[in-house]
Design a protein around this motif. Structure first.
Motif, mmCIF file in Angstrom:
data_model
loop_
_atom_site.group_PDB
_atom_site.id
_atom_site.type_symbol
_atom_site.label_atom_id
_atom_site.label_comp_id
_atom_site.label_asym_id
_atom_site.label_seq_id
_atom_site.Cartn_x
_atom_site.Cartn_y
_atom_site.Cartn_z
ATOM 1 N N ASN A 1 0.831 -1.207 0.000
ATOM 2 C CA ASN A 1 0.000 0.000 0.000
ATOM 3 C C ASN A 1 0.864 1.256 0.000
ATOM 4 N N ASP B 1 -3.495 -4.780 4.953
ATOM 5 C CA ASP B 1 -4.028 -3.514 5.462
ATOM 6 C C ASP B 1 -3.660 -3.312 6.930
ATOM 7 N N THR C 1 -1.402 -0.105 8.376
ATOM 8 C CA THR C 1 -1.851 0.815 9.423
ATOM 9 C C THR C 1 -0.842 0.895 10.566
ATOM 10 N N ARG D 1 2.636 2.563 9.381
ATOM 11 C CA ARG D 1 2.531 4.012 9.195
ATOM 12 C C ARG D 1 2.369 4.731 10.523
ATOM 13 N N ASP E 1 1.659 9.567 7.344
ATOM 14 C CA ASP E 1 0.230 9.835 7.176
ATOM 15 C C ASP E 1 -0.505 8.528 6.895
ATOM 16 N N PRO E 2 -1.776 8.434 7.263
ATOM 17 C CA PRO E 2 -2.544 7.217 6.964
ATOM 18 C C PRO E 2 -2.584 6.942 5.471
ATOM 19 N N ALA E 3 -2.649 5.652 5.127
ATOM 20 C CA ALA E 3 -2.717 5.272 3.724
ATOM 21 C C ALA E 3 -4.028 5.756 3.123
ATOM 22 N N VAL E 4 -3.968 6.201 1.866
ATOM 23 C CA VAL E 4 -5.145 6.685 1.159
ATOM 24 C C VAL E 4 -5.685 5.564 0.295
ATOM 25 N N VAL E 5 -6.964 5.281 0.439
ATOM 26 C CA VAL E 5 -7.584 4.231 -0.366
ATOM 27 C C VAL E 5 -7.594 4.671 -1.827
ATOM 28 N N ASP F 1 -5.111 5.215 -3.825
ATOM 29 C CA ASP F 1 -4.145 6.306 -3.988
ATOM 30 C C ASP F 1 -3.418 6.138 -5.315
#
Length: 312
Positions: A118, A270, A274, A277, A283-287, A289
């Motif tokens: 991710n 996933d 989380t 990161r 920063d949180p992962a962007v769905v 992205d």
């Protein structure tokens, strides 16, 4: 003998004879007994689609599902001295190694790779229980040290998937010496301020649980994984008591504070993203992205009669 016997009859027999079906198209679940089509099983990362039972998976298949697009780069591992004790039981140690290499298609019991999950860069190592029970050998020790050093060089977290029956008996004390060696490698990661995450898979036993498998900053396990140092029967004979139901299984260890999470294999990517990161201050992962699409070009309008007249 004529053309009917020699030609017509064999042709008719070949048309109506039963076609042979490859034996490896279906796999029977060890838990519920459901017959699973091999493609569906592979797409679900060797997890039974009926009952959720987690079957064994090779490190290469695991990394293909884990890393983005199935793309990863193997980390080079120094080769140890082969058969330093000249060990022989029913077979010579080099012969056992060759048989395991032919069976798994891998060089040894651990694969180390780097890549992104991710869009989060990591270094990962995974043990192969199919290679001599994933036993801890000098090569496995070298692999963990190589992975830790690579993670420190790239400033990436190190994720390790354990699956082993203990130290490799054919290497004797040299196999057992990997316990302190790998412990030092874990300490190197801690001094560098990098997360070390362990995912314990079925089974993780013996000296592996007395060293690198239980030293993670975060301890995750797959459902119903067997985790422990000594076997349950040995413990029962030693303490002369009956062990509780589910003893040494992941869920029991989670309830008693030995683990942080029990996460299904299909959700591990996933979950790891989380946690990593968060620990790395990212920063949180962007769905979804992905690069934004190029802006659409405005369509050309048809010229009006007045514009056509002015052009003339």
């Amino acid at each position: 003998m004529n053309w009917i016997t020699n030609y017509v009859r064999p042709t008719i027999n070949s048309l109506f004879s039963r076609r042979e079906v490859p034996e490896n198209l279906w796999t029977k679940c060890d838990d519920c007994g459901t017959m699973l089509f091999h493609r569906e099983l592979a797409e679900n990362q060797n997890v039974c689609t009926s009952c959720g039972h987690h079957m064994g998976i090779s490190p290469r298949d695991r990394f293909t599902a884990l890393f983005d697009g199935g793309v990863f780069t193997e980390v080079e591992v120094p080769e140890p001295v082969q058969d330093p004790l000249k060990f022989r039981d029913q077979k010579r140690y080099p012969d056992r190694l060759k048989a395991a290499q032919k069976k798994t298609g891998e060089k040894e019991a651990m694969l180390v790779a780097e890549g992104e999950i991710n869009r989060t860069p990591i270094v990962a190592a995974a043990q192969d229980f199919g290679f001599m029970g994933g036993s801890m050998s000098m090569y496995v020790g070298n692999a963990i040290i190589a992975g830790a050093e690579r993670a420190i060089k790239l400033k990436r977290p190190f994720v390790l998937f354990s699956a082993a029956g203990g130290a490799r008996m054919q290497e004797g004390i040299l196999g057992l010496m990997q316990m302190p060696r790998t412990t030092v490698a874990v300490e190197m990661l801690k001094e560098a301020g990098l997360p070390y995450i362990v995912v314990l898979t079925h089974p993780t036993t013996g000296g592996v649980t007395a060293s690198y498998a239980m030293l993670g900053d975060v301890q995750i396990a797959e459902p119903n994984a067997l985790i422990g140092f000594a076997g349950a029967r040995v413990i029962e004979q030693t303490i002369r008591e009956k062990l509780p139901e589910g003893f040494q299984r992941a869920e029991y260890l989670l309830d008693h504070g030995m683990l942080d999470r029990v996460t299904p294999r299909t959700q591990l990517k996933d979950e790891l993203t989380t946690i990593i990161r968060l620990l790395m201050g990212m920063d949180p992962a962007v769905v979804a992205d992905l690069p934004a699409p190029a802006p659409a070009q405005p369509e050309a309008k048809a010229a009006t009669p007045a514009e056509k007249a002015s052009d003339k």
